[in-house]
Enzyme design. Structure first.
Site, PDB file in Angstrom:
ATOM      1  CE1 TYR A  46      -5.165  37.021  27.344  1.00  0.00           C
ATOM      2  CE2 TYR A  46      -4.161  35.826  25.530  1.00  0.00           C
ATOM      3  CZ  TYR A  46      -4.064  36.716  26.581  1.00  0.00           C
ATOM      4  OH  TYR A  46      -2.857  37.318  26.846  1.00  0.00           O
TER       5      TYR A  46
ATOM      6  CG  ASN B  43       6.428  31.164  22.630  1.00  0.00           C
ATOM      7  OD1 ASN B  43       7.171  30.194  22.659  1.00  0.00           O
ATOM      8  ND2 ASN B  43       5.116  31.048  22.726  1.00  0.00           N
TER       9      ASN B  43
ATOM     10  CG  ASP C 133       2.123  30.929  20.271  1.00  0.00           C
ATOM     11  OD1 ASP C 133       1.823  30.913  21.481  1.00  0.00           O
ATOM     12  OD2 ASP C 133       2.472  31.958  19.670  1.00  0.00           O
TER      13      ASP C 133
ATOM     14  CB  ALA D  77      -1.892  35.681   6.538  1.00  0.00           C
ATOM     15  N   GLY D  78      -0.770  36.059  10.022  1.00  0.00           N
ATOM     16  CA  GLY D  78       0.379  36.523  10.791  1.00  0.00           C
ATOM     17  C   GLY D  78       1.122  35.391  11.454  1.00  0.00           C
TER      18      GLY D  78
ATOM     19  NE  ARG E 262      -3.962  39.130  32.760  1.00  0.00           N
ATOM     20  CZ  ARG E 262      -4.492  40.201  32.203  1.00  0.00           C
ATOM     21  NH1 ARG E 262      -4.037  40.636  31.044  1.00  0.00           N
ATOM     22  NH2 ARG E 262      -5.456  40.862  32.803  1.00  0.00           N
ATOM     23  CB  SER E 263       3.965  34.679  31.562  1.00  0.00           C
ATOM     24  OG  SER E 263       3.622  34.458  30.212  1.00  0.00           O
TER      25      SER E 263
ATOM     26  CD  GLU F 188       9.250  20.806  13.129  1.00  0.00           C
ATOM     27  OE1 GLU F 188       8.511  20.886  12.119  1.00  0.00           O
ATOM     28  OE2 GLU F 188       8.820  20.674  14.300  1.00  0.00           O
TER      29      GLU F 188
ATOM     30  CE  LYS G  96       5.356  36.152  21.133  1.00  0.00           C
ATOM     31  NZ  LYS G  96       4.018  35.584  20.844  1.00  0.00           N
TER      32      LYS G  96
END
Length: 285
Positions: A221, A89, A104, A131-132, A19-20, A80, A69
């Site tokens: 979403y 990303n 994110d 935990a990803g 959707r970017s 950082e 990514k």
């Protein structure tokens, strides 16, 4: 494309579901900026060469989606936030240097700020499901906001323990069957898993065990109102959905590429929500 037109893109494999372009092209039109934002379908074996040739292709930067990514992180000079998450990303060219970040983190925090103003005042404990990579971004953001204790619950305990080793003593680990007990006293619950996404099973989480002032956030979403958020709303809890995070995480890239910090408007949210409703796609950007 003339020299006055700045261009950026989203790179992925696949990429048609992103959707970017809808988001960034909305902002380009709204602010009357001479710019373009496109999709670039790039397989894994061609990604490094593509990224190294961004300038030659007329791009000032790019978004990066699955499965690129980690490669984007390795091929660039990360900030950082990207280092904390271990993935990038967003890429941009800075005097010939390819730099990267992971938006994110701010997407998650800015969405919470917008949907539940003052949420971080008095939050001593948060529970993060999953935990990803998304969990890493959320945990980094929560620690930066001063949250004293974060409990990670994941089906594979070893992955949660890895995050405990990365982030330190303020991060604890719980088994999936301990989630209910962990919710006691938690002022924030965050789902970073795909559970609750369209076509996936729902989360077996009893939100009634959360205190009345708690906030529930879901990074999924599709659908926008997940079963988890629906249960939280029914219980009178404040919520923050994944669509808001999707929109807020796009802000910094646009500012870096086009020189304008855009606003996440109700009109943009309605536009993207309508597009999500018109097709059934995987959660990605």
């Amino acid at each position: 494309m003339t020299a006055a037109v700045r261009a950026a893109c989203v790179i992925g494999w696949p990429v048609e579901h992103s959707r970017s372009p809808l988001i960034h092209n909305y902002w380009l039109k709204r602010y009357r900026i001479a710019g373009e934002y496109r999709r670039e379908l790039v397989p894994t074996e061609e990604f490094a060469a593509f990224v190294r040739s961004l300038a030659g292709r007329g791009y000032v930067g790019a978004n990066v989606t699955v499965p690129h990514k980690e490669a984007a992180f390795a091929l660039s000079t990360p900030d950082e936030r990207a280092r904390a998450v271990g993935a990038a990303n967003t890429l941009w060219l800075d005097n010939g240097v390819l730099r990267s970040t992971n938006t994110d983190v701010e997407g998650f925090l800015d969405n919470l700020d917008a949907r539940a103003p003052g949420w971080d005042r008095g939050v001593d404990k948060a529970v993060v499901l999953g935990a990803g990579g998304a969990a890493r971004a959320v945990i980094h953001g929560l620690l930066a906001r001063g949250i004293e204790r974060i409990v990670i619950a994941n089906r594979t305990l070893s992955r949660a323990e890895t995050l405990h080793q990365i982030f330190g003593g303020r991060v604890d680990v719980a088994r999936s069957d301990e989630v209910g007990a962990s919710l006691a006293g938690a002022a924030l619950l965050v789902n970073t898993t795909t559970l609750g996404m369209q076509g996936q099973p729902g989360l077996a989480v009893d939100v009634t065990r959360l205190p009345g002032h708690a906030i529930v956030a879901d990074l999924v979403y599709v659908p926008v109102l997940t079963p988890l958020l629906g249960a939280a709303k029914a219980h009178g809890l404040r919520t923050a959905d994944g669509l808001g995070m999707l929109l807020h995480q796009a802000v910094r890239g646009f500012a870096l590429w086009f020189g304008k910090t855009p606003e996440v408007t109700a009109e943009l949210r309605m536009l993207v929500e309508a597009d999500l409703g018109s097709s059934h796609t995987k959660r990605s950007r």
